[in-house]
Design an enzyme around this catalytic site. Sequence first.
Site, PDB file in Angstrom:
ATOM      1  N   LYS A 270      -6.000   8.317   4.852  1.00  0.00           N
ATOM      2  CA  LYS A 270      -6.078   9.255   3.590  1.00  0.00           C
ATOM      3  C   LYS A 270      -7.557   9.276   3.479  1.00  0.00           C
ATOM      4  CE  LYS A 270      -3.648   6.438   1.227  1.00  0.00           C
ATOM      5  NZ  LYS A 270      -3.134   5.802  -0.044  1.00  0.00           N
TER       6      LYS A 270
ATOM      7  N   THR B 198      -6.001  11.035 -11.863  1.00  0.00           N
ATOM      8  CA  THR B 198      -5.306  10.914 -10.500  1.00  0.00           C
ATOM      9  C   THR B 198      -4.822   9.381 -10.192  1.00  0.00           C
ATOM     10  OG1 THR B 198      -7.596  10.298  -9.589  1.00  0.00           O
ATOM     11  CG2 THR B 198      -6.777  12.712  -9.165  1.00  0.00           C
TER      12      THR B 198
ATOM     13  N   GLY C 265      -2.296   6.612  -9.711  1.00  0.00           N
ATOM     14  CA  GLY C 265      -1.147   6.474  -8.878  1.00  0.00           C
ATOM     15  C   GLY C 265      -0.971   7.440  -7.813  1.00  0.00           C
ATOM     16  N   THR C 266      -1.913   7.898  -7.295  1.00  0.00           N
ATOM     17  CA  THR C 266      -1.745   8.862  -6.240  1.00  0.00           C
ATOM     18  C   THR C 266      -1.419   8.062  -4.841  1.00  0.00           C
ATOM     19  OG1 THR C 266      -4.109   8.655  -5.931  1.00  0.00           O
ATOM     20  CG2 THR C 266      -3.469  10.787  -6.647  1.00  0.00           C
ATOM     21  N   GLY C 267      -1.980   6.776  -4.662  1.00  0.00           N
ATOM     22  CA  GLY C 267      -1.597   6.099  -3.281  1.00  0.00           C
ATOM     23  C   GLY C 267      -0.031   5.645  -3.333  1.00  0.00           C
ATOM     24  N   CYS C 268       0.458   5.290  -4.722  1.00  0.00           N
ATOM     25  CA  CYS C 268       1.631   4.702  -4.742  1.00  0.00           C
ATOM     26  C   CYS C 268       2.816   5.931  -4.579  1.00  0.00           C
ATOM     27  CB  CYS C 268       2.017   4.001  -6.217  1.00  0.00           C
ATOM     28  SG  CYS C 268       0.611   2.795  -6.433  1.00  0.00           S
TER      29      CYS C 268
END
Length: 266
Positions: A175, A206, A208-211
């Site tokens: 990412k 932003t 929580g984007t990875g989860c």
Amino acid sequence: MSAPPRVLTVAGSDSGGGAGIQADLKTMLALGVHGMSVVTAVTAQNSLGVQGAWELPVEAVRAQYRSVVDDIGVQAVKTGMLASAELVAAVAELIAGTDAPVVVDPVGVSKHGDPLLAASALDSVRTKLLPVATVATPNLDEVTQLTGVRVESEGGMREAAAALLGYGPRWALIKGGHLTGDAVDLLTDGSEEHWLRAPRHDNRHTHGTGCTLASAIASQLAKGRSVPEAVAAAKEYVTGAIAAGYALGGGIGPVDHGWTFRSPEG
């Protein structure tokens, strides 16, 4: 009425509701799958950061997992915060015995820079967890933690992916959100490459984007999509969630997991 596809998240709890298990379950609901959870750790967390974290005993994590998988069953599994080497090893063993695709989000630090994985656990992630992953989804900081490769441009993402694939996941999704310019990610299995681009939204909220991305991939895999199809659909979902992210508290607010439900008039 038949049940929707079932997806299990194995991750930590975020008391502020922006990331972790809470973000995973919201994402799964938005994408039309039945979300289930194995809580690995409890955090005291808000928009300003992580004030405390307490991991659960291995036996509690194992019992939750067996309870869900043995009765309800799963079509995909997603892992997030695993905190310690002992938990990483236990979860890897459980996943290895489960016939379902696995999305590994190798969570190392929070959005605010708070450590969520013990340094001693990194080797367990490399040698036990990554080899059972269908897709591994590290950000650039996590890639550096795991492989030592420091990515400073798009060109470096290919080297990072090769280093990550060396630990055994079937696919690597590198990412590139921390780079400048468009939000670009590289998905590869070592033979085919998929570059996914999206406009970068000027929104600081932003959390929580990875989860959210990893859970969206797992949800699409549970629906029977191929890995490239699942990742492309998940990227589209998380891009919309980032664009709709909102202020909450005094720091970094969450992405909007329910953006697909909102009418243009709100």
